[in-house]
Design a protein around this motif. Sequence first.
Motif, PDB file in Angstrom:
ATOM      1  N   ARG A 119       0.833  -1.210   0.000  1.00 36.36           N
ATOM      2  CA  ARG A 119       0.000   0.000   0.000  1.00 36.36           C
ATOM      3  C   ARG A 119       0.865   1.257   0.000  1.00 36.36           C
ATOM      4  O   ARG A 119       0.611   2.200  -0.764  1.00 36.36           O
ATOM      5  CB  ARG A 119      -0.923  -0.007   1.224  1.00 36.36           C
ATOM      6  CG  ARG A 119      -1.756   1.272   1.390  1.00 36.36           C
ATOM      7  CD  ARG A 119      -2.692   1.193   2.570  1.00 36.36           C
ATOM      8  NE  ARG A 119      -2.024   0.992   3.842  1.00 36.36           N
ATOM      9  CZ  ARG A 119      -1.393   1.965   4.522  1.00 36.36           C
ATOM     10  NH1 ARG A 119      -1.314   3.200   4.025  1.00 36.36           N
ATOM     11  NH2 ARG A 119      -0.828   1.699   5.695  1.00 36.36           N
ATOM     12  N   ARG A 129     -11.108   2.195  -2.742  1.00 36.72           N
ATOM     13  CA  ARG A 129     -10.909   1.517  -4.032  1.00 36.72           C
ATOM     14  C   ARG A 129     -11.471   0.100  -4.039  1.00 36.72           C
ATOM     15  O   ARG A 129     -11.942  -0.379  -5.075  1.00 36.72           O
ATOM     16  CB  ARG A 129      -9.412   1.466  -4.366  1.00 36.72           C
ATOM     17  CG  ARG A 129      -8.820   2.804  -4.758  1.00 36.72           C
ATOM     18  CD  ARG A 129      -7.457   2.624  -5.407  1.00 36.72           C
ATOM     19  NE  ARG A 129      -6.875   3.897  -5.803  1.00 36.72           N
ATOM     20  CZ  ARG A 129      -5.780   4.018  -6.565  1.00 36.72           C
ATOM     21  NH1 ARG A 129      -5.172   2.906  -6.999  1.00 36.72           N
ATOM     22  NH2 ARG A 129      -5.312   5.190  -6.879  1.00 36.72           N
ATOM     23  N   VAL A 130     -11.389  -0.594  -2.912  1.00 36.88           N
ATOM     24  CA  VAL A 130     -11.836  -1.990  -2.893  1.00 36.88           C
ATOM     25  C   VAL A 130     -13.219  -2.155  -2.274  1.00 36.88           C
ATOM     26  O   VAL A 130     -13.750  -3.272  -2.226  1.00 36.88           O
ATOM     27  CB  VAL A 130     -10.811  -2.879  -2.155  1.00 36.88           C
ATOM     28  CG1 VAL A 130      -9.470  -2.854  -2.861  1.00 36.88           C
ATOM     29  CG2 VAL A 130     -10.662  -2.462  -0.699  1.00 36.88           C
ATOM     30  N   GLY A 131     -13.823  -1.050  -1.784  1.00 39.11           N
ATOM     31  CA  GLY A 131     -15.191  -1.110  -1.289  1.00 39.11           C
ATOM     32  C   GLY A 131     -15.351  -1.716   0.085  1.00 39.11           C
ATOM     33  O   GLY A 131     -16.337  -2.423   0.345  1.00 39.11           O
ATOM     34  N   THR A 147     -10.958 -14.703  -0.729  1.00 43.98           N
ATOM     35  CA  THR A 147     -10.324 -14.738  -2.055  1.00 43.98           C
ATOM     36  C   THR A 147     -10.723 -13.514  -2.869  1.00 43.98           C
ATOM     37  O   THR A 147      -9.886 -12.892  -3.534  1.00 43.98           O
ATOM     38  CB  THR A 147     -10.726 -16.014  -2.800  1.00 43.98           C
ATOM     39  OG1 THR A 147     -10.332 -17.151  -2.042  1.00 43.98           O
ATOM     40  CG2 THR A 147     -10.066 -16.072  -4.169  1.00 43.98           C
ATOM     41  N   SER A 148     -11.991 -13.147  -2.803  1.00 40.32           N
ATOM     42  CA  SER A 148     -12.481 -11.999  -3.554  1.00 40.32           C
ATOM     43  C   SER A 148     -11.787 -10.719  -3.116  1.00 40.32           C
ATOM     44  O   SER A 148     -11.318  -9.931  -3.954  1.00 40.32           O
ATOM     45  CB  SER A 148     -13.996 -11.856  -3.383  1.00 40.32           C
ATOM     46  OG  SER A 148     -14.467 -10.672  -3.999  1.00 40.32           O
ATOM     47  N   LEU A 149     -11.668 -10.496  -1.801  1.00 38.09           N
ATOM     48  CA  LEU A 149     -11.012  -9.281  -1.317  1.00 38.09           C
ATOM     49  C   LEU A 149      -9.530  -9.296  -1.652  1.00 38.09           C
ATOM     50  O   LEU A 149      -8.959  -8.265  -2.023  1.00 38.09           O
ATOM     51  CB  LEU A 149     -11.216  -9.145   0.195  1.00 38.09           C
ATOM     52  CG  LEU A 149     -10.544  -7.922   0.856  1.00 38.09           C
ATOM     53  CD1 LEU A 149     -10.962  -6.625   0.172  1.00 38.09           C
ATOM     54  CD2 LEU A 149     -10.854  -7.878   2.349  1.00 38.09           C
ATOM     55  N   LEU A 167      -8.102 -10.615  -4.244  1.00 39.34           N
ATOM     56  CA  LEU A 167      -7.964 -10.263  -5.663  1.00 39.34           C
ATOM     57  C   LEU A 167      -8.208  -8.779  -5.880  1.00 39.34           C
ATOM     58  O   LEU A 167      -7.508  -8.131  -6.673  1.00 39.34           O
ATOM     59  CB  LEU A 167      -8.933 -11.103  -6.498  1.00 39.34           C
ATOM     60  CG  LEU A 167      -8.612 -12.597  -6.602  1.00 39.34           C
ATOM     61  CD1 LEU A 167      -9.765 -13.352  -7.252  1.00 39.34           C
ATOM     62  CD2 LEU A 167      -7.330 -12.825  -7.395  1.00 39.34           C
ATOM     63  N   ARG A 168      -9.195  -8.208  -5.195  1.00 40.13           N
ATOM     64  CA  ARG A 168      -9.471  -6.776  -5.347  1.00 40.13           C
ATOM     65  C   ARG A 168      -8.321  -5.933  -4.819  1.00 40.13           C
ATOM     66  O   ARG A 168      -7.963  -4.908  -5.411  1.00 40.13           O
ATOM     67  CB  ARG A 168     -10.785  -6.403  -4.639  1.00 40.13           C
ATOM     68  CG  ARG A 168     -12.015  -7.080  -5.210  1.00 40.13           C
ATOM     69  CD  ARG A 168     -13.312  -6.301  -4.930  1.00 40.13           C
ATOM     70  NE  ARG A 168     -13.507  -6.004  -3.541  1.00 40.13           N
ATOM     71  CZ  ARG A 168     -14.084  -6.808  -2.647  1.00 40.13           C
ATOM     72  NH1 ARG A 168     -14.501  -8.019  -3.029  1.00 40.13           N
ATOM     73  NH2 ARG A 168     -14.274  -6.426  -1.396  1.00 40.13           N
ATOM     74  N   LEU A 169      -7.721  -6.355  -3.725  1.00 39.45           N
ATOM     75  CA  LEU A 169      -6.565  -5.635  -3.186  1.00 39.45           C
ATOM     76  C   LEU A 169      -5.400  -5.668  -4.172  1.00 39.45           C
ATOM     77  O   LEU A 169      -4.744  -4.647  -4.409  1.00 39.45           O
ATOM     78  CB  LEU A 169      -6.138  -6.258  -1.852  1.00 39.45           C
ATOM     79  CG  LEU A 169      -7.034  -5.987  -0.646  1.00 39.45           C
ATOM     80  CD1 LEU A 169      -6.648  -6.888   0.524  1.00 39.45           C
ATOM     81  CD2 LEU A 169      -6.962  -4.518  -0.234  1.00 39.45           C
ATOM     82  N   TYR A 207      -5.538  -6.046  -7.421  1.00 35.07           N
ATOM     83  CA  TYR A 207      -5.873  -5.219  -8.578  1.00 35.07           C
ATOM     84  C   TYR A 207      -5.698  -3.739  -8.247  1.00 35.07           C
ATOM     85  O   TYR A 207      -5.146  -2.967  -9.030  1.00 35.07           O
ATOM     86  CB  TYR A 207      -7.305  -5.502  -9.017  1.00 35.07           C
ATOM     87  CG  TYR A 207      -7.737  -4.714 -10.234  1.00 35.07           C
ATOM     88  CD1 TYR A 207      -7.362  -5.119 -11.513  1.00 35.07           C
ATOM     89  CD2 TYR A 207      -8.515  -3.563 -10.102  1.00 35.07           C
ATOM     90  CE1 TYR A 207      -7.742  -4.389 -12.624  1.00 35.07           C
ATOM     91  CE2 TYR A 207      -8.904  -2.835 -11.208  1.00 35.07           C
ATOM     92  CZ  TYR A 207      -8.510  -3.245 -12.471  1.00 35.07           C
ATOM     93  OH  TYR A 207      -8.890  -2.516 -13.579  1.00 35.07           O
ATOM     94  N   ALA A 208      -6.140  -3.336  -7.069  1.00 35.72           N
ATOM     95  CA  ALA A 208      -6.060  -1.931  -6.679  1.00 35.72           C
ATOM     96  C   ALA A 208      -4.612  -1.471  -6.500  1.00 35.72           C
ATOM     97  O   ALA A 208      -4.270  -0.312  -6.762  1.00 35.72           O
ATOM     98  CB  ALA A 208      -6.836  -1.702  -5.383  1.00 35.72           C
TER      99      ALA A 208
END
Length: 366
Positions: free
Chosen positions: A14, A27-29, A47-49, A51-53, A55-56
Amino acid sequence: MSESRLENHLKRQRKAAGLSQNALAERVGVSRQAILAVEAGRNVPSTSLGLRLAYALGCSVEDIFQLAPAPGIHAHLAPAAAGNEGGARVAAGKVAGRWVAHRLPSHGILAADGIISGTDGDMATVTPLVSSGSLRRNALVAGCAPLLGAVATRVGQRFNDARITWLPTGNRNSMRLLAGGLVHVAGLHLAGEGNGSATEAVARKTLPGQRLLLVNLTGWRIGVVVPAGNPLGLASGADLMRPGLRLAHREKGCGAHAVASRYTEGACDEQSGPHAAGHREVARLVRSGAADAGIAIESAALAEGLDFIPLASERFDLVIPADVAADSPVSRLIETLDDPAFRAEMEHLPGYDGSRSGQVTTVEAA
């Protein structure tokens, strides 16, 4: 081996991206508190979070979360090759349900999987330098073919569930390691019949009662390596006994030594000269002037710009116990040998014959 803990590098990634916790949360909601909990290790993201982290932050999930090395494993320590006896760096993997470690050369060409912290006879305590998952994905392959280095790289490039560690050693030692359960795969090269019957016979003798697969890696020519221009005018294997000739020697039991013995009626060991650990080292000793000649494969001579006097055609096969052949990472190795990309690469490597590469022969238990 106990399960390794999860290493968390979210805070570092970060900050490298120049984002505050609030900015990343937006950014990741998720809430700032959620980011804080992940960074502090109080919460393992879904897993979803994850991947979003990634990507962000413009990185991979593995850059943020990794399995840390376990504190130590107890491994069977393979007999060390000459010159490696005191080394603490090892390659490691799991063979037939037990951990195995091989001492690596001190020059550091191969990256180590771990460091020996203590020994007790043929057992060693190894502090891993990689994750437990990486160790479990590692196939240990013993053999003298330099091409195995390219195979190891290609397996690592193609698959994320397998990797290969090539342990350079000759025929006899490779088969001893396989018979002792210290490697997954052993390489064997023999002159003669193209159908591999000689290889089958050696494999059956070394591993009686086991069902085996012979997977062809390549074919090659083996012969006398001499300086460019062949200044001594050597013409055949019998010339290796020329008085005063300095011969690059290979260890007894390897294929090159067997060829030299065959053409000199076993008298090749009487010649003076340095010892070499492999085909490429034979060629380098000749190129440097430390030896006048040596037995090696054609590709080694070509790589060093040397002349080559062919003596025999050989096939190089991988001997694999059938009960491990279907499991990753060994199955990935077999798959790679039959890959069109690997075949295309071999066509551009002089001195190799890939016409049989990937062909599998089953050797039933005797």
